[in-house]
Scaffold this motif. Structure first.
Motif: not given
Length: 247
Positions: A108, A164, A166, A171, A189
């Motif tokens: 990310g 992660v 994003l 995500q 996440c």
């Protein structure tokens, strides 16, 4: 883990210590899983995005990431123990990983951000084992070749923890559609956490966060980008409080 209702979804009633222990248990179980966090923005998105709701409802752990949701849960008679934000949780997980020898992969952020986050974490935790970082190009989620490349990259590294970052809902949707395809134990996440760790974005002072004003601090830092989210989209939470408070 047992979940309880919160507006239009379900969350885990855990404090930070319990959160870290639950994720470590997931690592040790050797069964793939993923965690998400909900804040006011995610809750309002879930209301009109049934796919995001499905992803959230099926997550192994759902953290409450936002003081306003802590207050709402208390008002509805189902209090939660603590606000668990990714920017607090992930550094704690990194500390755990350094102590226990768990490996980490970070995906990310813009080009170079994950690498900078890795450098900062390695300075903070000398024993940490970060086995990879990657900044996906714009639109990667619609590119089958790129998706396959990412899944192979992660599988080759075989991290215990995949961080992660994003942004929501990208995500969550990417993790849900791919976590069974790559070899990582637990996918977490993390939203903007990679930017916080890299030093690209300053976190709100603790007193603002504790009083539910972290959103206002971020708005002051990025007014053009955050105006629609905070003053148009997120105010819809008021309607949801009354809608789900009646049940």
């Amino acid at each position: 883990m047992k979940k309880q209702p919160l507006l239009n979804t379900y969350v885990n009633n855990v404090d930070m210590i319990e959160s870290i222990q639950a994720i470590e248990n997931m690592i040790l179980s050797k069964k793939k899983g993923y965690t998400v966090a909900v804040n006011v923005d995610v809750i309002t998105k879930i209301e009109k995005d049934t796919y995001l709701k499905e992803i959230t409802d099926k997550a192994d752990i759902v953290f409450v990431d936002g003081q306003p949701l802590v207050w709402i849960a208390r008002w509805q008679g189902r209090p939660v123990k603590a606000k668990i934000s990714g920017s607090d949780l992930i550094p704690c997980l990194c500390k755990l990983a350094a102590e226990k020898g768990y490996s980490i992969f970070i995906i990310g952020g813009k080009e170079g951000v994950a690498c900078k986050a890795k450098e900062n974490l390695e300075k903070q935790f000398s024993e940490i084992n970060i086995v990879g970082t990657y900044a996906p190009p714009f639109g990667f989620e619609r590119d089958d070749v790129e998706l396959d490349k990412i899944n192979k990259m992660i599988s080759q590294a075989r991290p215990d923890l995949l961080i992660v970052c994003l942004g929501c809902p990208k995500q969550e949707k990417w993790v849900y559609e791919n976590y069974q395809k790559y070899e990582a134990r637990v996918s977490v996440c993390g939203g903007a956490t990679v930017d916080f760790i890299a030093g690209n974005i300053d976190r709100a002072p603790r007193w603002m966060s504790n009083h539910g004003l972290e959103w206002f601090y971020r708005f002051l830092k990025e007014p053009k980008r955050m105006f629609k989210r905070y003053f148009i989209d997120d105010v819809k939470i008021i309607k949801l409080i009354w809608k789900y408070g009646e049940k």
